[in-house]
Design a protein around this motif. Structure first.
Motif, PDB file in Angstrom:
ATOM      1  N   GLY A  62     -16.628   3.253  -5.251  1.00 16.49           N
ATOM      2  CA  GLY A  62     -17.158   2.360  -4.564  1.00 16.49           C
ATOM      3  C   GLY A  62     -16.370   1.819  -3.578  1.00 16.49           C
ATOM      4  O   GLY A  62     -16.283   1.601  -2.248  1.00 16.49           O
ATOM      5  N   TRP A  63     -15.276   1.136  -4.394  1.00 17.90           N
ATOM      6  CA  TRP A  63     -14.347   0.541  -3.626  1.00 17.90           C
ATOM      7  C   TRP A  63     -13.239   1.120  -2.888  1.00 17.90           C
ATOM      8  O   TRP A  63     -12.619   0.942  -1.886  1.00 17.90           O
ATOM      9  CB  TRP A  63     -13.756  -0.463  -4.595  1.00 17.90           C
ATOM     10  N   VAL A  64     -13.188   2.242  -3.383  1.00 11.16           N
ATOM     11  CA  VAL A  64     -12.319   3.338  -2.785  1.00 11.16           C
ATOM     12  C   VAL A  64     -13.011   3.539  -1.240  1.00 11.16           C
ATOM     13  O   VAL A  64     -12.324   3.547  -0.292  1.00 11.16           O
ATOM     14  CB  VAL A  64     -12.009   4.639  -3.546  1.00 11.16           C
ATOM     15  N   LEU A  65     -14.245   4.273  -1.213  1.00 14.72           N
ATOM     16  CA  LEU A  65     -14.899   4.168  -0.214  1.00 14.72           C
ATOM     17  C   LEU A  65     -14.802   2.960   0.755  1.00 14.72           C
ATOM     18  O   LEU A  65     -14.893   3.057   2.029  1.00 14.72           O
ATOM     19  CB  LEU A  65     -16.363   4.732  -0.476  1.00 14.72           C
ATOM     20  N   PHE A  66     -15.125   1.880   0.200  1.00 14.56           N
ATOM     21  CA  PHE A  66     -15.028   0.499   0.961  1.00 14.56           C
ATOM     22  C   PHE A  66     -13.742   0.341   1.677  1.00 14.56           C
ATOM     23  O   PHE A  66     -13.647   0.065   2.938  1.00 14.56           O
ATOM     24  CB  PHE A  66     -15.149  -0.596   0.151  1.00 14.56           C
ATOM     25  N   MET A  67     -12.597   0.546   1.110  1.00 13.42           N
ATOM     26  CA  MET A  67     -11.391   0.739   1.724  1.00 13.42           C
ATOM     27  C   MET A  67     -11.157   1.552   2.733  1.00 13.42           C
ATOM     28  O   MET A  67     -10.620   1.524   3.440  1.00 13.42           O
ATOM     29  CB  MET A  67     -10.122   0.685   0.516  1.00 13.42           C
ATOM     30  N   PHE A  68     -11.758   3.015   2.477  1.00 11.75           N
ATOM     31  CA  PHE A  68     -11.638   3.988   3.505  1.00 11.75           C
ATOM     32  C   PHE A  68     -12.332   3.470   4.712  1.00 11.75           C
ATOM     33  O   PHE A  68     -11.634   3.621   5.835  1.00 11.75           O
ATOM     34  CB  PHE A  68     -12.124   5.230   2.834  1.00 11.75           C
ATOM     35  N   LEU A  69     -13.307   2.891   4.691  1.00 12.65           N
ATOM     36  CA  LEU A  69     -14.185   2.371   5.677  1.00 12.65           C
ATOM     37  C   LEU A  69     -13.431   1.318   6.466  1.00 12.65           C
ATOM     38  O   LEU A  69     -13.266   1.061   7.743  1.00 12.65           O
ATOM     39  CB  LEU A  69     -15.547   1.817   5.602  1.00 12.65           C
ATOM     40  N   PHE A  70     -12.571   0.212   5.694  1.00  8.04           N
ATOM     41  CA  PHE A  70     -12.174  -0.823   6.115  1.00  8.04           C
ATOM     42  C   PHE A  70     -10.923  -0.261   6.966  1.00  8.04           C
ATOM     43  O   PHE A  70     -10.732  -1.019   7.996  1.00  8.04           O
ATOM     44  CB  PHE A  70     -11.640  -1.728   4.912  1.00  8.04           C
ATOM     45  N   MET A 125      -4.309   6.627  -1.261  1.00  4.53           N
ATOM     46  CA  MET A 125      -5.561   6.689  -1.581  1.00  4.53           C
ATOM     47  C   MET A 125      -6.210   7.975  -1.695  1.00  4.53           C
ATOM     48  O   MET A 125      -7.075   8.451  -2.623  1.00  4.53           O
ATOM     49  CB  MET A 125      -6.463   5.751  -0.723  1.00  4.53           C
ATOM     50  N   LEU A 126      -5.727   8.808  -0.817  1.00  3.69           N
ATOM     51  CA  LEU A 126      -6.082  10.113  -0.667  1.00  3.69           C
ATOM     52  C   LEU A 126      -5.591  10.913  -1.741  1.00  3.69           C
ATOM     53  O   LEU A 126      -6.199  11.799  -2.583  1.00  3.69           O
ATOM     54  CB  LEU A 126      -6.110  10.770   0.573  1.00  3.69           C
ATOM     55  N   THR A 127      -4.294  10.530  -2.175  1.00  3.37           N
ATOM     56  CA  THR A 127      -3.759  11.641  -3.260  1.00  3.37           C
ATOM     57  C   THR A 127      -4.377  11.203  -4.669  1.00  3.37           C
ATOM     58  O   THR A 127      -4.597  11.966  -5.244  1.00  3.37           O
ATOM     59  CB  THR A 127      -2.380  11.003  -3.238  1.00  3.37           C
ATOM     60  N   GLY A 128      -4.644   9.819  -4.789  1.00  2.36           N
ATOM     61  CA  GLY A 128      -5.685   9.305  -5.802  1.00  2.36           C
ATOM     62  C   GLY A 128      -7.108  10.409  -6.004  1.00  2.36           C
ATOM     63  O   GLY A 128      -7.139  10.678  -7.168  1.00  2.36           O
ATOM     64  N   LEU A 129      -7.638  10.187  -4.946  1.00  3.05           N
ATOM     65  CA  LEU A 129      -8.903  11.144  -5.011  1.00  3.05           C
ATOM     66  C   LEU A 129      -8.691  12.676  -5.318  1.00  3.05           C
ATOM     67  O   LEU A 129      -9.499  13.143  -5.995  1.00  3.05           O
ATOM     68  CB  LEU A 129      -9.686  11.111  -3.625  1.00  3.05           C
ATOM     69  N   ALA A 130      -7.657  13.064  -4.545  1.00  2.12           N
ATOM     70  CA  ALA A 130      -7.145  14.398  -4.904  1.00  2.12           C
ATOM     71  C   ALA A 130      -6.836  14.721  -6.497  1.00  2.12           C
ATOM     72  O   ALA A 130      -7.331  15.943  -6.792  1.00  2.12           O
ATOM     73  CB  ALA A 130      -5.926  14.894  -4.133  1.00  2.12           C
TER      74      ALA A 130
END
Length: 168
Positions: free
Chosen positions: A23-31, A1-6
């Motif tokens: 938003g779902w990326v952020l949701f998954m990070f919190l999850f 996920m971090l690679t995708g954001l990078a």
């Protein structure tokens, strides 16, 4: 996920960003953050046998699939993240519903008292997320997806703060 954001930083403007996807990326990070905090509670389980160990590994695999589904290896077949996310929504929300169902079992593994400590809200919360995920997997309605994201993310943040005594 971090690679995708990078990739957004490495190649700005290469692919059209879709705010609900982020938003779902952020949701998954919190999850994931609170998943690992909850797994810390396994230290209270008197004996962790192979079954529990295997269960946790499978649960981690579900999270892996969720993260991979947010960022494909290539965007060649898609006009942007909106096109990609909406075309893969059944997979993403199917796995997210599964994660919430497995979460109930994971909490039960930690003991009845631990499960009960979250009250009736916890199983109702998970049931609501599962139902909303099923609806999100089925409908392409962008308004529904935006509202689900906003409500789900907002509740997720409040839940984390309440569940882990961060408001005291």
């Amino acid at each position: 996920m971090l690679t995708g954001l990078a990739l957004f930083v490495q190649h700005p403007g290469k692919t059209k960003i879709y705010w609900p996807h982020l938003g779902w990326v952020l949701f998954m990070f919190l999850f994931l953050i609170y998943f690992w905090w909850w797994e810390y509670r396994l230290h209270t389980v008197p004996v962790i046998d192979f079954g529990v160990y295997l269960f946790v590994i499978v649960y981690c695999c579900i999270f892996f699939f969720l993260c991979v589904l947010l960022f494909p290896t290539t965007m060649e077949d898609y006009s942007g993240y909106e096109h990609y996310f909406m075309s893969r929504r059944a997979w993403f929300f199917g796995f997210l519903a599964l994660a919430y169902a497995v979460d109930l079992v994971d909490t039960a593994v930690k003991g009845r008292a631990y499960f009960a400590s979250f009250g009736l809200e916890y199983p109702l919360r998970n049931a609501a997320y599962i139902l909303m995920c099923i609806m999100a997997a089925i409908t392409p309605n962008r308004r529904f997806h935006a509202l689900f994201l906003i409500a789900g993310l907002g509740y997720q943040v409040i839940w984390i703060f309440r569940a882990f005594d961060l408001l005291d």
